[in-house]
Design a protein around this motif. Sequence first.
Motif, PDB file in Angstrom:
ATOM      1  N   ARG A 118       0.809  -1.221   0.000  1.00 54.15           N
ATOM      2  CA  ARG A 118       0.000   0.000   0.000  1.00 54.15           C
ATOM      3  C   ARG A 118       0.841   1.269   0.000  1.00 54.15           C
ATOM      4  O   ARG A 118       0.576   2.198  -0.758  1.00 54.15           O
ATOM      5  N   GLU A 119       1.871   1.324   0.849  1.00 57.70           N
ATOM      6  CA  GLU A 119       2.679   2.543   0.941  1.00 57.70           C
ATOM      7  C   GLU A 119       3.459   2.795  -0.348  1.00 57.70           C
ATOM      8  O   GLU A 119       3.582   3.943  -0.779  1.00 57.70           O
ATOM      9  N   GLU A 120       3.980   1.746  -0.949  1.00 61.71           N
ATOM     10  CA  GLU A 120       4.676   1.922  -2.231  1.00 61.71           C
ATOM     11  C   GLU A 120       3.725   2.465  -3.281  1.00 61.71           C
ATOM     12  O   GLU A 120       4.082   3.346  -4.058  1.00 61.71           O
TER      13      GLU A 120
ATOM     14  N   ARG B 164       3.776   6.102  -5.408  1.00 59.96           N
ATOM     15  CA  ARG B 164       3.656   6.184  -6.876  1.00 59.96           C
ATOM     16  C   ARG B 164       2.483   7.072  -7.265  1.00 59.96           C
ATOM     17  O   ARG B 164       2.522   7.741  -8.285  1.00 59.96           O
ATOM     18  N   ASP B 165       1.431   7.071  -6.447  1.00 58.47           N
ATOM     19  CA  ASP B 165       0.251   7.885  -6.733  1.00 58.47           C
ATOM     20  C   ASP B 165       0.387   9.320  -6.223  1.00 58.47           C
ATOM     21  O   ASP B 165      -0.527  10.115  -6.385  1.00 58.47           O
ATOM     22  N   GLY B 166       1.486   9.649  -5.557  1.00 57.30           N
ATOM     23  CA  GLY B 166       1.736  11.008  -5.091  1.00 57.30           C
ATOM     24  C   GLY B 166       1.264  11.307  -3.684  1.00 57.30           C
ATOM     25  O   GLY B 166       1.343  12.454  -3.240  1.00 57.30           O
TER      26      GLY B 166
ATOM     27  N   THR C 259       0.344  18.110  -0.839  1.00 54.02           N
ATOM     28  CA  THR C 259      -0.100  18.293  -2.225  1.00 54.02           C
ATOM     29  C   THR C 259      -1.618  18.136  -2.309  1.00 54.02           C
ATOM     30  O   THR C 259      -2.280  17.717  -1.349  1.00 54.02           O
ATOM     31  N   ASP C 260      -2.154  18.406  -3.478  1.00 51.22           N
ATOM     32  CA  ASP C 260      -3.585  18.201  -3.702  1.00 51.22           C
ATOM     33  C   ASP C 260      -3.960  16.725  -3.576  1.00 51.22           C
ATOM     34  O   ASP C 260      -5.086  16.406  -3.202  1.00 51.22           O
ATOM     35  N   THR C 261      -3.029  15.834  -3.875  1.00 46.88           N
ATOM     36  CA  THR C 261      -3.293  14.400  -3.701  1.00 46.88           C
ATOM     37  C   THR C 261      -3.574  14.087  -2.240  1.00 46.88           C
ATOM     38  O   THR C 261      -4.501  13.333  -1.921  1.00 46.88           O
ATOM     39  N   ASP C 262      -2.789  14.673  -1.332  1.00 47.34           N
ATOM     40  CA  ASP C 262      -3.016  14.472   0.102  1.00 47.34           C
ATOM     41  C   ASP C 262      -4.375  15.032   0.516  1.00 47.34           C
ATOM     42  O   ASP C 262      -5.122  14.391   1.264  1.00 47.34           O
TER      43      ASP C 262
END
Length: 184
Positions: free
Chosen positions: A104-106, A110-112, A137-140
């Motif tokens: 999951r963390e990897e 990769r997904d930001g 970031t916006d991903t977070d």
Amino acid sequence: MTRTAQRPLLFLDVDGPLIPFGATSRPHPTYETGPGAPGTGANPLLTRVNPQHGPRLAALPCELVWATTWMEDANTWIAPRIGLPPLPVVHWPDPSDADGADGREEQDERDGLHWKTRALVARAAGRPFVWVDDEITDTDRAWVAVHHPGPALLHRVDPRRGLADCDYTVVDAWLRGVAVTGDA
């Protein structure tokens, strides 16, 4: 639940928000500290920590929590420099514990998604929180909006200047707004 337990959390990073770094057109300001503050021998960048952050952070209507790779060292080296008592510390999972069998963390990386995001949402456990960091970031923000049931403000600080008046204004207004709506 006690009043302290109901207060929003403020997860605070050190490098970037409290210790500015990166290229600027002029040198970063440095600050002298009183005789009780730990010396700069351990890290010469400690002179960049503005002691005025302590009173400003302490005045915010929240529970402060270190969310930094400094971990307990933040209580040894940073808190005394800015006049804060020892604060709770987020203990990050070991990479081998966090990845688990599903990787999951990897995949998050990769997904930001920032490596801190899942741990902070877990630590908040539904409580309102602010996360102050220079790597958000916006991903977070999108991930937290989906996975955290309470209000959350992910506030990115410019690491070249560190926490500034405008950052305190945004964070304080958000915290007070959460308190008014009764979500805290």
